[in-house]
Enzyme design. Structure first.
Site, mmCIF file in Angstrom:
data_model
loop_
_atom_site.group_PDB
_atom_site.id
_atom_site.type_symbol
_atom_site.label_atom_id
_atom_site.label_comp_id
_atom_site.label_asym_id
_atom_site.label_seq_id
_atom_site.Cartn_x
_atom_site.Cartn_y
_atom_site.Cartn_z
ATOM 1 N N ARG A 1 -80.275 9.589 -2.506
ATOM 2 C CA ARG A 1 -81.635 9.063 -2.735
ATOM 3 C C ARG A 1 -82.691 10.067 -2.266
ATOM 4 O O ARG A 1 -83.750 10.198 -2.866
ATOM 5 C CB ARG A 1 -81.788 7.725 -2.009
ATOM 6 N N ARG B 1 -80.914 -5.221 6.523
ATOM 7 C CA ARG B 1 -79.442 -5.193 6.505
ATOM 8 C C ARG B 1 -78.889 -5.876 7.763
ATOM 9 O O ARG B 1 -77.842 -6.515 7.732
ATOM 10 C CB ARG B 1 -78.942 -3.752 6.445
ATOM 11 N N ASP C 1 -77.667 7.703 1.071
ATOM 12 C CA ASP C 1 -79.044 7.999 1.498
ATOM 13 C C ASP C 1 -79.418 9.430 1.113
ATOM 14 O O ASP C 1 -80.564 9.696 0.729
ATOM 15 C CB ASP C 1 -79.188 7.785 3.012
ATOM 16 N N GLY D 1 -63.453 -6.780 -2.180
ATOM 17 C CA GLY D 1 -64.750 -7.196 -2.696
ATOM 18 C C GLY D 1 -64.839 -6.709 -4.131
ATOM 19 O O GLY D 1 -64.864 -5.495 -4.376
ATOM 20 N N HIS E 1 -77.863 3.783 8.973
ATOM 21 C CA HIS E 1 -78.121 3.350 7.589
ATOM 22 C C HIS E 1 -78.984 2.086 7.634
ATOM 23 O O HIS E 1 -78.518 0.975 7.415
ATOM 24 C CB HIS E 1 -76.780 3.092 6.877
HETATM 25 N N1 LIG Z 1 -73.192 0.939 3.040
HETATM 26 C C1 LIG Z 1 -73.943 1.009 1.945
HETATM 27 O O1 LIG Z 1 -74.510 2.064 1.639
HETATM 28 C C2 LIG Z 1 -74.099 -0.175 1.063
HETATM 29 C C3 LIG Z 1 -73.666 -1.400 1.490
HETATM 30 N N2 LIG Z 1 -73.783 -2.505 0.690
HETATM 31 C C4 LIG Z 1 -73.223 -3.746 1.199
HETATM 32 O O2 LIG Z 1 -71.998 -4.018 0.510
HETATM 33 C C5 LIG Z 1 -71.736 -5.423 0.554
HETATM 34 C C6 LIG Z 1 -71.383 -5.916 -0.837
HETATM 35 O O3 LIG Z 1 -72.500 -5.866 -1.683
HETATM 36 P P1 LIG Z 1 -72.396 -6.389 -3.208
HETATM 37 O O4 LIG Z 1 -71.155 -5.871 -3.821
HETATM 38 O O5 LIG Z 1 -73.689 -6.127 -3.840
HETATM 39 O O6 LIG Z 1 -72.218 -7.959 -2.973
HETATM 40 P P2 LIG Z 1 -71.550 -9.021 -3.980
HETATM 41 O O7 LIG Z 1 -71.970 -10.368 -3.527
HETATM 42 O O8 LIG Z 1 -71.803 -8.616 -5.383
HETATM 43 O O9 LIG Z 1 -69.977 -8.837 -3.710
HETATM 44 C C7 LIG Z 1 -69.369 -9.161 -2.519
HETATM 45 C C8 LIG Z 1 -67.986 -9.709 -2.840
HETATM 46 O O10 LIG Z 1 -67.292 -9.914 -1.611
HETATM 47 C C9 LIG Z 1 -66.432 -11.032 -1.819
HETATM 48 N N3 LIG Z 1 -65.965 -11.570 -0.541
HETATM 49 C C10 LIG Z 1 -66.643 -12.294 0.377
HETATM 50 N N4 LIG Z 1 -65.852 -12.599 1.417
HETATM 51 C C11 LIG Z 1 -64.651 -12.041 1.173
HETATM 52 C C12 LIG Z 1 -63.422 -11.990 1.873
HETATM 53 N N5 LIG Z 1 -63.276 -12.576 3.058
HETATM 54 N N6 LIG Z 1 -62.399 -11.335 1.312
HETATM 55 C C13 LIG Z 1 -62.518 -10.729 0.122
HETATM 56 N N7 LIG Z 1 -63.669 -10.735 -0.612
HETATM 57 C C14 LIG Z 1 -64.713 -11.388 -0.072
HETATM 58 C C15 LIG Z 1 -67.287 -12.011 -2.605
HETATM 59 O O11 LIG Z 1 -66.518 -12.988 -3.251
HETATM 60 C C16 LIG Z 1 -68.007 -11.066 -3.563
HETATM 61 O O12 LIG Z 1 -67.328 -10.959 -4.799
HETATM 62 C C17 LIG Z 1 -72.992 -6.060 1.158
HETATM 63 O O13 LIG Z 1 -72.798 -6.329 2.522
HETATM 64 C C18 LIG Z 1 -74.051 -4.984 0.982
HETATM 65 O O14 LIG Z 1 -75.099 -5.098 1.917
HETATM 66 C C19 LIG Z 1 -74.327 -2.437 -0.549
HETATM 67 C C20 LIG Z 1 -74.788 -1.223 -1.024
HETATM 68 C C21 LIG Z 1 -74.739 -0.015 -0.240
HETATM 69 O O1 LIG Z 2 -80.125 -1.979 0.730
HETATM 70 C C1 LIG Z 2 -79.102 -2.656 0.942
HETATM 71 O O2 LIG Z 2 -79.084 -3.724 1.556
HETATM 72 C C2 LIG Z 2 -77.792 -2.134 0.452
HETATM 73 C C3 LIG Z 2 -77.628 -0.768 0.954
HETATM 74 O O3 LIG Z 2 -77.194 -0.541 2.056
HETATM 75 C C4 LIG Z 2 -78.251 0.296 0.156
HETATM 76 O O4 LIG Z 2 -78.399 0.168 -1.075
HETATM 77 O O5 LIG Z 2 -78.604 1.305 0.769
#
Ligand SMILES: NC(=O)C1=CN([C@@H]2O[C@H](COP(=O)(O)OP(=O)(O)OC[C@H]3O[C@@H](n4cnc5c(N)ncnc54)[C@H](O)[C@@H]3O)[C@@H](O)[C@H]2O)C=CC1
Ligand SMILES: O=C([O-])CC(=O)C(=O)O
Length: 308
Positions: A151, A88, A148, A7, A175
Site C-alpha cells: 500500500r 482492528r 502495508d 477461513g 499492523h
Molecule cells: N493481517 C492482515 O493484513 C489482514 C488481516 N485481515 C483479517 O483476516 C480475518 C479474516 O477476514 P475476512 O476473510 O475478510 O473475513 P470473512 O468473514 O470473510 O472470513 C472469515 C472466515 O472465518 C471463518 N471462521 C470463523 N471461525 C472459524 C473457526 N473457528 N474455524 C474455521 N473457520 C472459522 C468464517 O466462517 C469465515 O468464513 C479478519 O480478522 C481480518 O481482520 C484481513 C485483511 C488483512
Molecule cells: O483493515 C483491516 O481491518 C484488515 C487489514 O488488516 C488490512 O486490510 O490491512
C-alpha cells in the site's frame, strides 16, 4: 508442498486463489467452520484451473482437521473482520479464542508446520500463537508488513506519478492504524531516494494514507479488504515453499532486536524453507526509533488484553 488455509472467507479464498495461480504448491486445503463453505470455495476455484492454467489441487473441509494433516505451511485467516469505524484491536474478544483453538488443531495434525497468522489484531494474534503453542519462533509469522508495504508503494507511485514497478519501500512496526512506520527516508524510485522528488508535506500525506490504508478500504467496502491481503500472504507462502530467502517485513517475536522484547511486531526478516531464517536489523534514525517504540507500546497494550 501442502498448504492449509483456515477461513474460507474473503481473505482465505483470495489467498488460496493466488497460491494456486502461482502454481508452486501441489495441494491447498481450505478449512472453514461453516458447513460446506470451504468445499464450495474449493470447487469453484478448481473450476478455474483449466482457465488459469494451474495444477495445484484445492480441496475444502468443514472443520475436519484430519484433511489438513502434514501441511508444510498453515495460514490462519479465520475470525471476524472489522466494519467501518472500528479498529482492528476491537476484534480481539472474538478472534483470540478462534486463533487459539485453530492453531492448536492445526499443530495436532501438522506438528512440523510453519504458521502464518493473518487474523486481526494480527501482531497480538501472532503473540498469542507464540504463548499458547510453544512452536519455535521461526515457525510463527504474522502477515501485515508485506501488505502495508504494498500500500505504501501504491501511495508513493501515486505521489510520484510513476509506475509502481519503479518504486520500492517498506513499512515496519505494528499492523494498526496508528502503529505502522512507513520508512519514507529509505524509499526509492529506481534507486534514487524519493525524498529527492517529493516534499516533506507530500511524504507526510503518503505516510498518513498508508497507515489508514485498511480503514480507507473498510469504509469503501463495508468490510475489510481481501485482494491485496490474499496476494501478500501468497508472497510469503511462496518465499517459504520455494526457499527464496526473500526479505519481507513480518511480525515476529523480538528478543532484543530493535531494542524491543516480548512482543511480536513487524520488522524485516528473511523468509526461506525454515520460515523466518533471520531478522534483519537496519539502522533507524532517532525519529524512526521513536515511532517504533510508540508502535510497540500500542501492541503491548493490546497484548495485555489477552487472557494468557
Ligand atoms: N493481517 C492482515 O493484513 C489482514 C488481516 N485481515 C483479517 O483476516 C480475518 C479474516 O477476514 P475476512 O476473510 O475478510 O473475513 P470473512 O468473514 O470473510 O472470513 C472469515 C472466515 O472465518 C471463518 N471462521 C470463523 N471461525 C472459524 C473457526 N473457528 N474455524 C474455521 N473457520 C472459522 C468464517 O466462517 C469465515 O468464513 C479478519 O480478522 C481480518 O481482520 C484481513 C485483511 C488483512
Ligand atoms: O483493515 C483491516 O481491518 C484488515 C487489514 O488488516 C488490512 O486490510 O490491512
Amino acid at each position: 508442498m501442502k498448504v492449509t488455509v483456515v477461513g474460507a472467507g474473503a481473505v482465505g479464498a483470495s489467498c488460496a486463489e493466488y497460491i494456486a495461480i502461482k502454481d508452486f504448491a501441489s495441494e491447498v486445503v481450505i478449512l472453514d467452520i461453516k458447513e460446506g463453505f470451504a468445499e464450495g470455495k474449493a470447487m469453484d476455484l478448481m473450476q478455474t484451473a483449466s482457465l488459469n492454467s494451474f495444477d495445484t489441487k484445492i480441496t475444502g473441509s468443514t472443520n475436519d482437521y484430519s484433511k489438513t494433516a502434514d501441511s508444510d505451511i498453515c495460514v490462519i485467516t479465520s475470525g471476524i473482520p472489522r466494519k467501518p469505524g472500528m479498529t482492528r484491536e476491537e476484534l480481539i474478544g472474538i478472534n483470540a479464542g478462534i486463533v487459539k483453538t485453530v492453531s492448536a488443531s492445526l499443530i495436532a495434525h501438522s506438528p512440523n508446520t510453519i504458521i502464518i497468522v493473518v487474523s486481526n489484531p494480527m501482531d497480538t494474534m501472532t503473540y498469542l500463537v507464540h504463548k499458547t503453542t510453544g512452536l519455535p519462533k521461526n515457525r510463527i509469522i504474522g502477515m501485515g508488513g508485506a501488505l502495508d508495504s504494498a500500500r505504501f508503494k501504491y501511495r508513493l507511485a501515486e505521489a510520484l506519478n510513476a509506475p509502481i514497478s519503479d518504486v520500492d519501500g517498506m513499512v515496519i512496526g505494528g499492523h494498526s492504524d496508528k502503529g505502522m512506520v512507513p520508512l519514507t527516508a529509505h524509499a526509492t524510485r529506481n534507486s534514487i531516494k524519493v525524498t529527492e522528488f517529493l516534499s516533506k508535506e507530500r511524504l507526510e500525506q503518503v505516510t498518513e494514507d498508508t497507515k489508514v490504508g485498511g480503514a480507507t478500504l473498510t469504509k469503501l467496502l463495508g468490510t475489510s479488504a481481501w485482494y491485496a491481503p490474499g496476494a501478500a500472504v501468497s508472497g510469503l507462502v511462496q518465499a517459504i515453499a520455494c526457499d527464496q530467502k526473500k526479505m519481507f517485513p513480518c511480525s515476529t517475536l523480538l528478543e532484543g532486536e530493535y531494542g524491543l522484547n516480548d512482543l511480536c511486531i513487524g520488522v524485516p526478516v528473511i523468509l526461506g524453507k525454515n520460515g523466518i531464517e533471520s531478522i534483519v536489523e537496519i539502522k533507524l534514525s532517532d525519529a524512526e526509533k521513536a515511532h517504533m517504540q510508540e508502535s510497540a507500546k500500542g501492541v503491548k497494550a493490546t497484548n495485555g488484553l489477552l487472557e494468557l
